[in-house]
Design a protein around this motif. Structure first.
Motif, PDB file in Angstrom:
ATOM      1  N   ILE A   1      55.782 -10.741  78.537  1.00  0.00           N
ATOM      2  CA  ILE A   1      54.367 -10.633  78.173  1.00  0.00           C
ATOM      3  C   ILE A   1      54.117  -9.193  77.737  1.00  0.00           C
ATOM      4  CG2 ILE A   1      51.990 -10.827  79.026  1.00  0.00           C
ATOM      5  CD1 ILE A   1      53.131 -12.673  81.260  1.00  0.00           C
TER       6      ILE A   1
ATOM      7  N   VAL B   1      45.879 -10.239  84.243  1.00  0.00           N
ATOM      8  CA  VAL B   1      47.324 -10.133  84.066  1.00  0.00           C
ATOM      9  C   VAL B   1      47.991 -10.998  85.146  1.00  0.00           C
ATOM     10  CG1 VAL B   1      49.264  -8.534  84.325  1.00  0.00           C
ATOM     11  CG2 VAL B   1      47.252  -7.836  83.044  1.00  0.00           C
TER      12      VAL B   1
ATOM     13  N   TYR C   1      43.072 -16.276  74.051  1.00  0.00           N
ATOM     14  CA  TYR C   1      42.779 -15.671  75.353  1.00  0.00           C
ATOM     15  C   TYR C   1      42.861 -14.161  75.266  1.00  0.00           C
ATOM     16  CZ  TYR C   1      47.845 -15.272  75.792  1.00  0.00           C
ATOM     17  OH  TYR C   1      49.152 -14.972  75.574  1.00  0.00           O
TER      18      TYR C   1
ATOM     19  N   GLY D   1      50.927  -6.626  76.622  1.00  0.00           N
ATOM     20  CA  GLY D   1      49.474  -6.495  76.473  1.00  0.00           C
ATOM     21  C   GLY D   1      48.759  -7.775  76.846  1.00  0.00           C
ATOM     22  N   GLY D   2      49.349  -8.522  77.821  1.00  0.00           N
ATOM     23  CA  GLY D   2      48.715  -9.760  78.266  1.00  0.00           C
ATOM     24  C   GLY D   2      49.010 -10.938  77.360  1.00  0.00           C
ATOM     25  N   VAL D   3      49.758 -10.718  76.286  1.00  0.00           N
ATOM     26  CA  VAL D   3      50.045 -11.805  75.351  1.00  0.00           C
ATOM     27  C   VAL D   3      51.449 -12.339  75.615  1.00  0.00           C
ATOM     28  CG1 VAL D   3      50.261 -12.443  72.919  1.00  0.00           C
ATOM     29  CG2 VAL D   3      48.576 -10.750  73.618  1.00  0.00           C
ATOM     30  N   LEU D   4      51.533 -13.630  75.884  1.00  0.00           N
ATOM     31  CA  LEU D   4      52.849 -14.230  76.117  1.00  0.00           C
ATOM     32  C   LEU D   4      53.696 -14.096  74.861  1.00  0.00           C
ATOM     33  CD1 LEU D   4      51.705 -17.609  77.710  1.00  0.00           C
ATOM     34  CD2 LEU D   4      52.809 -15.737  78.903  1.00  0.00           C
TER      35      LEU D   4
ATOM     36  N   LEU E   1      30.614  -4.926  79.659  1.00  0.00           N
ATOM     37  CA  LEU E   1      31.766  -4.330  78.978  1.00  0.00           C
ATOM     38  C   LEU E   1      32.105  -5.119  77.711  1.00  0.00           C
ATOM     39  CD1 LEU E   1      34.196  -2.479  78.705  1.00  0.00           C
ATOM     40  CD2 LEU E   1      35.374  -3.800  80.451  1.00  0.00           C
TER      41      LEU E   1
ATOM     42  N   ILE F   1      31.945  -3.972  73.732  1.00  0.00           N
ATOM     43  CA  ILE F   1      33.116  -4.049  72.844  1.00  0.00           C
ATOM     44  C   ILE F   1      32.793  -4.918  71.621  1.00  0.00           C
ATOM     45  CG2 ILE F   1      35.478  -4.944  72.638  1.00  0.00           C
ATOM     46  CD1 ILE F   1      35.890  -4.178  75.609  1.00  0.00           C
TER      47      ILE F   1
ATOM     48  N   PRO G   1      42.475  -6.028  82.618  1.00  0.00           N
ATOM     49  CA  PRO G   1      41.368  -5.268  82.052  1.00  0.00           C
ATOM     50  C   PRO G   1      41.427  -5.253  80.524  1.00  0.00           C
ATOM     51  CG  PRO G   1      43.001  -3.812  83.058  1.00  0.00           C
ATOM     52  CD  PRO G   1      43.425  -5.196  83.360  1.00  0.00           C
ATOM     53  N   PHE G   2      40.230  -5.294  79.911  1.00  0.00           N
ATOM     54  CA  PHE G   2      40.147  -5.418  78.460  1.00  0.00           C
ATOM     55  C   PHE G   2      40.524  -4.136  77.732  1.00  0.00           C
ATOM     56  CE2 PHE G   2      36.616  -8.343  79.838  1.00  0.00           C
ATOM     57  CZ  PHE G   2      37.343  -9.498  79.647  1.00  0.00           C
ATOM     58  N   GLN G   3      41.170  -4.299  76.597  1.00  0.00           N
ATOM     59  CA  GLN G   3      41.375  -3.176  75.677  1.00  0.00           C
ATOM     60  C   GLN G   3      40.627  -3.558  74.403  1.00  0.00           C
ATOM     61  OE1 GLN G   3      45.754  -2.613  75.774  1.00  0.00           O
ATOM     62  NE2 GLN G   3      45.244  -0.511  76.270  1.00  0.00           N
ATOM     63  N   ALA G   4      39.671  -2.704  74.027  1.00  0.00           N
ATOM     64  CA  ALA G   4      38.764  -3.043  72.933  1.00  0.00           C
ATOM     65  C   ALA G   4      39.485  -3.565  71.671  1.00  0.00           C
ATOM     66  CB  ALA G   4      37.879  -1.848  72.613  1.00  0.00           C
TER      67      ALA G   4
ATOM     68  N   LYS H   1      42.274  -5.046  71.240  1.00  0.00           N
ATOM     69  CA  LYS H   1      42.880  -6.379  71.438  1.00  0.00           C
ATOM     70  C   LYS H   1      41.810  -7.469  71.486  1.00  0.00           C
ATOM     71  CE  LYS H   1      47.342  -5.470  73.250  1.00  0.00           C
ATOM     72  NZ  LYS H   1      47.992  -5.947  72.043  1.00  0.00           N
TER      73      LYS H   1
ATOM     74  N   TYR I   1      40.229   2.591  80.392  1.00  0.00           N
ATOM     75  CA  TYR I   1      41.322   1.735  79.904  1.00  0.00           C
ATOM     76  C   TYR I   1      40.869   0.915  78.698  1.00  0.00           C
ATOM     77  CZ  TYR I   1      45.028  -1.776  79.886  1.00  0.00           C
ATOM     78  OH  TYR I   1      46.063  -2.594  79.509  1.00  0.00           O
ATOM     79  N   SER I   2      39.589   0.520  78.716  1.00  0.00           N
ATOM     80  CA  SER I   2      39.073  -0.303  77.613  1.00  0.00           C
ATOM     81  C   SER I   2      38.856   0.504  76.336  1.00  0.00           C
ATOM     82  CB  SER I   2      37.738  -0.938  78.004  1.00  0.00           C
ATOM     83  OG  SER I   2      37.929  -1.769  79.102  1.00  0.00           O
TER      84      SER I   2
ATOM     85  N   GLY J   1      50.835   2.526  76.544  1.00  0.00           N
ATOM     86  CA  GLY J   1      49.460   2.197  76.900  1.00  0.00           C
ATOM     87  C   GLY J   1      49.195   0.727  77.137  1.00  0.00           C
ATOM     88  N   GLU J   2      50.236  -0.105  77.016  1.00  0.00           N
ATOM     89  CA  GLU J   2      50.056  -1.540  77.227  1.00  0.00           C
ATOM     90  C   GLU J   2      50.825  -1.976  78.461  1.00  0.00           C
ATOM     91  OE1 GLU J   2      49.427  -3.821  73.076  1.00  0.00           O
ATOM     92  OE2 GLU J   2      51.475  -3.361  73.610  1.00  0.00           O
ATOM     93  N   VAL J   3      50.291  -2.984  79.165  1.00  0.00           N
ATOM     94  CA  VAL J   3      51.037  -3.533  80.294  1.00  0.00           C
ATOM     95  C   VAL J   3      52.043  -4.546  79.754  1.00  0.00           C
ATOM     96  CG1 VAL J   3      50.913  -4.824  82.455  1.00  0.00           C
ATOM     97  CG2 VAL J   3      49.114  -3.196  81.887  1.00  0.00           C
TER      98      VAL J   3
ATOM     99  N   VAL K   1      42.996 -10.582  77.924  1.00  0.00           N
ATOM    100  CA  VAL K   1      43.442 -10.267  79.273  1.00  0.00           C
ATOM    101  C   VAL K   1      42.668  -9.096  79.860  1.00  0.00           C
ATOM    102  CG1 VAL K   1      45.458  -9.649  80.655  1.00  0.00           C
ATOM    103  CG2 VAL K   1      45.717 -11.107  78.671  1.00  0.00           C
TER     104      VAL K   1
END
Lengths: 120, 269
Positions: free
Chosen positions: B97, A83, A100, B99-102, A16, A20, A104-107, A109, B209-210, B162-164, A102
């Protein structure tokens, strides 16, 4: 665009990330399935950037990061965390990770973070 | 009572009114002719610049109000302070947080958590953030470092654009446990066992999701189009995904083949 070493113990995640990063114009110069292999590949391939999974067999990502930074203090290592692993992220940054991403990946990001780290 | 301009949905159309805002109620004049006591409000939701207020007297009613941010902010504060809901004082970070970014330097805000029928509100003097329960991806009791000490918190992950996004709640552990149980109970309808999709199905969901399209997924997992379609059906049936586009594959008719043959010949000439 950079030469990248992908480190993850699951083939799916490596594939994956490879897709990407390739779509973003980067070259994948190697893959490793655990921390020990990552350190060996780093010595051999001298990548511009390493994407490093945290939880891996043999040697985990934090230990591998420490070994790589000992070999090359300027190494650019981007940690791949899940996460909710914010403590792990903080520890990795303290240890010398440049960024870093996270799961699951989002392309977009992933590509943005890699671009930012390569620019440092 | 203050009067402010607002739009209210009435008989499926938006009408402009002078909305009356009092300490204990809002007054919707002609043509709506309705007074809503804040203590009768059982649910409050926000969609863009619209507040959806559900109240219950003898029967249940819903009022949708559009106005400028300032007015909606005042309304939200008044309603959330007095409405019929589970409420507790707490410190919160929302978002902590994205999109996983603090979020660097996100402060712990002193305020309250208000749990209404369809959402969790984080309320402080400066902020009123709503997390719809249907968007909550995970609720867990965990620990984080606060002033150098590991401290129990509740972490609420939800999906926004679309972001966590993760929000965190900090309060005494006994209250935290009560809130956690309450939230788990409120969202139990959304819990899944985790085995609804097989390994390939989970990989497909992760690739979607990717940001991969069907063609890329087929190539990456080396699965035929029909198998991917069947996996998509399972994902759709489980309400884990929704169709955003339908692409067509075509082949040329005889007329089409003649057309491109002629086009090629004319290019050669």
């Amino acid at each position: 665009m950079g030469k990248i070493l992908i480190v993850d113990d699951t083939l799916f995640m490596r594939t994956l990330l490879k897709n990407i990063l390739f779509s973003g114009g980067h070259t994948i110069i190697g893959e490793a399935g655990d921390g020990t292999e990552a350190v060996e590949k780093y010595k051999e391939l001298k990548p511009d950037l390493v994407t490093m999974d945290v939880v891996m067999p043999k040697m985990n990502g934090i230990e591998a990061l420490k070994s790589i930074k000992a070999l090359d203090p300027a190494a650019r290592v981007v940690m791949c965390t899940a996460v909710g692993q914010e403590q792990m992220v903080k520890l990795a940054i303290k240890t010398g990770a440049k960024g870093y991403i996270v799961k699951p990946f989002q392309a977009p990001k992933v590509l943005e973070e890699v671009k930012n780290v390569l620019a440092t | 009572m203050k009067e402010v301009p607002a739009k209210v949905e009435h008989n499926k159309a938006w009408v402009v009114i002078k909305l009356g805002i009092a300490e204990d109620r809002i007054v919707l004049p002609d043509p709506v002719n309705q007074e809503i006591l804040y203590k009768t409000v059982v649910d409050l939701a926000e969609r863009k610049n619209t507040l959806i207020i559900t109240f219950k007297t003898q029967a249940e009613g819903v009022v949708k109000v559009k106005s400028v941010d300032k007015v909606l902010e005042i309304l939200k504060k008044l309603i959330l302070n007095s409405c019929n809901a589970y409420r507790l004082a707490a410190y919160f970070k929302s978002p902590a947080i994205r999109g996983g970014v603090l979020i660097q330097g996100a402060p712990w805000e002193k305020g309250s958590i208000v749990v209404v029928r369809t959402g969790i509100w984080f309320v402080s003097p400066a902020k009123q953030v709503c997390v719809p329960l249907m968007d909550a991806a995970a609720i867990e009791l965990t620990k984080t470092e606060v002033q150098g000490k590991p401290t129990d918190i509740i972490c609420i992950d939800h999906v926004d654009a679309g972001e966590v996004v993760s929000s965190q709640v900090l309060c005494p552990i006994s209250t935290l446990q009560v809130l956690f149980n309450f939230l788990k109970d409120a969202t139990k309808g959304m819990d899944m066992k985790g085995n609804e999709l097989d390994a390939v199905g989970q990989q497909v969901a992760m690739l979607v999701y990717s940001g991969m399209d069907s063609h890329a997924i087929e190539n990456m997992l080396n699965i035929p189009h029909k198998e991917l379609d069947a996996i998509y059906d399972r994902i759709l049936n489980l309400q884990l995904g929704e169709v955003v586009a339908v692409r067509r594959e075509i082949q040329l008719t005889t007329k089409g083949v003649r057309y491109i043959s002629d086009a090629t010949k004319s290019q050669v000439k």
